[in-house]
Design an enzyme around this catalytic site. Structure first.
Site, PDB file in Angstrom:
ATOM      1  N   ARG A  79       0.776  -0.980  -0.304  1.00 36.50           N
ATOM      2  CA  ARG A  79       0.311   0.123  -0.203  1.00 36.50           C
ATOM      3  C   ARG A  79       0.647   1.270  -0.064  1.00 36.50           C
ATOM      4  O   ARG A  79       1.359   1.748   0.569  1.00 36.50           O
ATOM      5  CB  ARG A  79      -0.837  -0.197   1.130  1.00 36.50           C
ATOM      6  CG  ARG A  79      -2.133   0.264   1.004  1.00 36.50           C
ATOM      7  CD  ARG A  79      -2.715  -0.069   2.540  1.00 36.50           C
ATOM      8  NE  ARG A  79      -2.291   0.743   3.673  1.00 36.50           N
ATOM      9  CZ  ARG A  79      -3.272   1.369   4.497  1.00 36.50           C
ATOM     10  NH1 ARG A  79      -4.633   0.626   5.026  1.00 36.50           N
ATOM     11  NH2 ARG A  79      -2.910   1.698   5.653  1.00 36.50           N
ATOM     12  N   THR A 122      -1.000   7.276  -0.885  1.00 32.80           N
ATOM     13  CA  THR A 122      -2.181   7.265  -1.346  1.00 32.80           C
ATOM     14  C   THR A 122      -2.879   6.143  -1.327  1.00 32.80           C
ATOM     15  O   THR A 122      -3.952   6.374  -2.058  1.00 32.80           O
ATOM     16  CB  THR A 122      -1.955   7.278  -3.407  1.00 32.80           C
ATOM     17  OG1 THR A 122      -1.241   5.496  -2.712  1.00 32.80           O
ATOM     18  CG2 THR A 122      -1.102   8.047  -3.627  1.00 32.80           C
ATOM     19  N   ASP A 151       0.763  -3.169  12.366  1.00 25.05           N
ATOM     20  CA  ASP A 151       1.227  -3.518  10.966  1.00 25.05           C
ATOM     21  C   ASP A 151       1.331  -4.777  10.789  1.00 25.05           C
ATOM     22  O   ASP A 151       1.856  -5.579  11.958  1.00 25.05           O
ATOM     23  CB  ASP A 151       2.166  -2.567  10.627  1.00 25.05           C
ATOM     24  CG  ASP A 151       2.560  -2.579   9.693  1.00 25.05           C
ATOM     25  OD1 ASP A 151       2.798  -1.834   8.968  1.00 25.05           O
ATOM     26  OD2 ASP A 151       2.947  -3.667   8.656  1.00 25.05           O
TER      27      ASP A 151
END
Ligand code: PRP
Ligand code: URA
Length: 209
Positions: A104, A108, A200
């Site tokens: 990812r 953006t 994460d």
């Protein structure tokens, strides 16, 4: 219409709690992710077709059932999906493993593909796409599109934790793909991390932060 199958087994709920806990270190985190993936394999394979075969027990002949030769494939989304592969292979040792590399873009939030290697006969297989996290859904949607572009028609998505936003996004673009998930969380934060989530997943699996 696709379905969202949320696991409600106590063992899965219990292990997911320790996966979420920030005090769980990489070794235990990896073990727990593997174990939950293995437990989820029961549900994801629930609709496998069976066929009758004749066998002999030590006492008599009988008819019994085996899985009817359905070809399966497991496709982790790199990196974090790797943590789920071994758990599935423990129960599905004959499954072939493909890999899709996606990350990812932190600015953006769009998924960027960097690798794709699938079994040569992927189109004949039911593929189980693995990623612990379904956040915006961008990565899963892109991975499903890559698989479909290569002719795959039978896809299931298996995640540990999903945000409602991600489920909705995958539903919209891929109504034929069922989603199997151990927990559906509340929402995304401003950086598109799942709340409460687990942080994460890639960093926790591989100790990179
Ligand atoms: C994480 C996760 C998913 C993705 C989910 O991967 O493993 O692939 O984010 O987010 P999304 O639903 O908003 O696309 P990441 O991009 O951090 O890459 P990594 O596995 O290499 O750490
Ligand atoms: N990717 C992760 O690893 N965790 C999140 O919460 C969202 C995306």
């Amino acid at each position: 219409m696709n379905r969202v199958i949320v696991m409600d087994h106590p063992l899965i709920k219990h292990k997911l709690t320790f996966i979420r806990d920030k005090n769980t270190g990489p070794k235990e985190f990896r073990e727990l992710v593997k174990e939950v993936a293995m437990l989820m394999a029961y549900e994801v394979t629930r609709d496998l077709p069976l066929e009758d075969i004749e066998i002999e027990t030590p006492l008599t002949k009988t008819t019994s059932q085996v899985i009817a030769g359905k070809k399966l494939g497991i496709v982790p989304i790199l990196r974090a999906g790797l943590g789920m592969v071994e758990g599935l292979l423990n129960l599905l040792p004959a499954a072939k493993v493909g890999h899709i590399g996606l990350y990812r873009n932190p600015e953006t939030l769009e998924p960027v593909e960097y690798y794709c290697k699938l079994p040569y006969d992927a189109v004949e297989r039911e593929l189980i796409l693995l990623d612990p996290m379904l956040a915006t859904g961008g990565s899963a949607k892109a991975a499903i599109t890559f698989l479909k572009d290569r002719g795959v028609t039978n896809i299931k998505l298996m995640c540990l934790i999903a945000a409602p936003e991600g489920i909705k996004a995958v539903h919209k673009d891929h109504p034929d793909v069922d989603i199997y998930v151990a927990g559906v969380d509340e929402k995304l934060n401003d950086h598109a991390y799942i709340l409460p989530g687990l942080g994460d997943a890639g960093d926790r699996l591989f100790g990179t932060k």
